[in-house]
Design an enzyme around this catalytic site. Structure first.
Site, PDB file in Angstrom:
ATOM      1  N   THR A  46       0.840  -1.211   0.000  1.00 15.63           N
ATOM      2  CA  THR A  46       0.000   0.000   0.000  1.00 15.63           C
ATOM      3  C   THR A  46       0.869   1.252   0.000  1.00 15.63           C
ATOM      4  OG1 THR A  46      -1.515  -1.247   1.399  1.00 15.63           O
ATOM      5  CG2 THR A  46      -1.948   1.086   1.171  1.00 15.63           C
ATOM      6  N   THR A  47       1.939   1.214   0.801  1.00 24.08           N
ATOM      7  CA  THR A  47       2.822   2.376   0.951  1.00 24.08           C
ATOM      8  C   THR A  47       3.484   2.763  -0.373  1.00 24.08           C
ATOM      9  OG1 THR A  47       3.214   1.651   3.205  1.00 24.08           O
ATOM     10  CG2 THR A  47       4.758   3.272   2.352  1.00 24.08           C
ATOM     11  N   TYR A 109     -13.632  -3.468   0.098  1.00 26.24           N
ATOM     12  CA  TYR A 109     -14.850  -2.929  -0.516  1.00 26.24           C
ATOM     13  C   TYR A 109     -16.021  -3.924  -0.533  1.00 26.24           C
ATOM     14  CZ  TYR A 109     -17.869   0.000  -3.382  1.00 26.24           C
ATOM     15  OH  TYR A 109     -18.917   0.756  -3.820  1.00 26.24           O
ATOM     16  N   TYR A 134      -2.692 -10.490   5.072  1.00 30.35           N
ATOM     17  CA  TYR A 134      -2.564  -9.100   5.517  1.00 30.35           C
ATOM     18  C   TYR A 134      -3.926  -8.589   5.954  1.00 30.35           C
ATOM     19  CZ  TYR A 134      -1.420  -4.059   5.271  1.00 30.35           C
ATOM     20  OH  TYR A 134      -1.251  -2.722   5.554  1.00 30.35           O
ATOM     21  N   ARG A 139      -8.402  -0.141   6.154  1.00 29.77           N
ATOM     22  CA  ARG A 139      -8.405   0.057   4.700  1.00 29.77           C
ATOM     23  C   ARG A 139      -9.410  -0.833   3.982  1.00 29.77           C
ATOM     24  NH1 ARG A 139      -4.474   3.054   2.296  1.00 29.77           N
ATOM     25  NH2 ARG A 139      -2.721   3.711   3.584  1.00 29.77           N
ATOM     26  N   LYS A 163       0.482 -10.431   8.574  1.00 28.68           N
ATOM     27  CA  LYS A 163       0.770  -9.039   8.908  1.00 28.68           C
ATOM     28  C   LYS A 163      -0.526  -8.507   9.501  1.00 28.68           C
ATOM     29  CE  LYS A 163       1.855  -4.464   7.042  1.00 28.68           C
ATOM     30  NZ  LYS A 163       1.964  -3.600   5.851  1.00 28.68           N
ATOM     31  N   ILE A 205       6.277  -5.383   9.652  1.00 30.33           N
ATOM     32  CA  ILE A 205       6.416  -4.819   8.306  1.00 30.33           C
ATOM     33  C   ILE A 205       6.072  -3.352   8.495  1.00 30.33           C
ATOM     34  CG2 ILE A 205       5.532  -4.735   5.946  1.00 30.33           C
ATOM     35  CD1 ILE A 205       5.233  -7.779   6.068  1.00 30.33           C
TER      36      ILE A 205
END
Length: 290
Positions: A46-47, A109, A134, A139, A163, A205
């Site tokens: 994402t980063t 979503y 993850y 998010r 994660k 992470i």
């Protein structure tokens, strides 16, 4: 798979002023991290603003980081989405021979229930590739509950790591307490890194870790060595900057820090924008304190 232990960093994608990928800065970032103790690199998380990169750019970034890393540390590749069959196909068709594992975010979503989340990761596990679950409810809109994670961990050995970035630290502790042998958890929240590692986690992470790799990797190693007081000294020194980088969302904060350090330029792709002047001033002041 204990090779993924310590500090992994979710690398940003540096951009030039024209918003093309800045490969020179990417080299600088990779070298800076490896030379200062980062244990492994996470590519296209994402980063990395992966959602705004074209498939060609993603391939270029992957190839470039493989080359810049030159087999010095393990690599993890982000491949996730909310269309299970498409994600599965992508994992199967991507050459991941240079990567230790795939980091795959839970579907966002669509908000599947726990059975849907279980079936999603079961399908990804059927690829035979090493997959990191993850969980980041802030998010995705949906939490992978501890029971679901433990069910997956017990049934599919190639789902070997999670994660975990649930806002509830008790969920981390439940997984650590009940997990099967061979399954590990890393913190997906920089501020929880130390308590989670001390409780038996395999590290983090991290986002902030790429700006302060020496400090962050030293802190995690001290936690592994159960040198609690020294570890908390570093943790306390980095708490404020960690909070600041997420104040207006990720990665605008970390890019401000890295720009201030002269490692990358401070550009983001829409819909993300730079940190506000007020936040940038606070980040700069806090960096001077560290």
């Amino acid at each position: 798979m204990s090779i993924l232990k310590g500090v992994g960093v979710a690398l940003v994608t540096p951009f030039n002023e024209d918003l093309s990928v800045d490969f020179d800065s990417l080299t600088k970032l990779v070298d800076y991290n490896i030379e200062n103790g980062t244990n492994y690199l996470v590519v296209l998380g994402t980063t990395a603003e992966a959602a705004t990169l074209s498939s060609d750019e993603k391939k270029q970034v992957i190839d470039y980081i493989i080359k810049a890393n030159n087999k010095r540390v393990p690599l993890v590749l982000g491949i996730g989405g909310n269309n299970t069959l498409e994600v599965k196909k992508q994992i199967e068709e991507t050459d991941i021979s240079d990567f230790t594992a795939v980091l795959s975010v839970s579907p966002y979503y669509n908000k599947p229930n726990q059975e849907g989340l279980y079936q999603h990761y079961k399908a990804l596990a059927s690829t035979g590739k090493n997959i990191i679950i993850y969980n980041v409810p802030s998010r995705t809109g949906q939490n992978i509950e501890a029971e679901t994670t433990l069910r997956l961990a017990k049934e599919f050995p190639n789902l070997f790591l999670i994660k975990e970035a649930a806002p509830n630290i008790l969920q981390y502790f439940d997984i650590l307490r009940k997990k099967p042998e061979g399954f590990n958890l890393v913190s997906g929240d920089d501020e929880f890194t130390l308590p989670v590692t001390l409780a038996g986690g395999a590290g983090v992470i991290s986002v902030i870790g790429q700006a302060y790799p020496k400090e962050f990797s030293t802190m995690v190693q001290l936690a592994f060595d159960k040198k609690v007081d020294e570890a908390y000294e570093i943790h306390n020194k980095l708490v404020e900057i960690t909070r600041l980088i997420f104040a207006e969302g990720n990665p605008c904060g970390i890019k401000a820090v890295l720009a201030e350090k002269g490692i990358v330029k401070n550009y983001l792709r829409l819909p993300l924008v730079k940190a506000s002047e007020g936040l940038y001033a606070k980040i700069k002041a806090e960096m001077a304190n560290i």
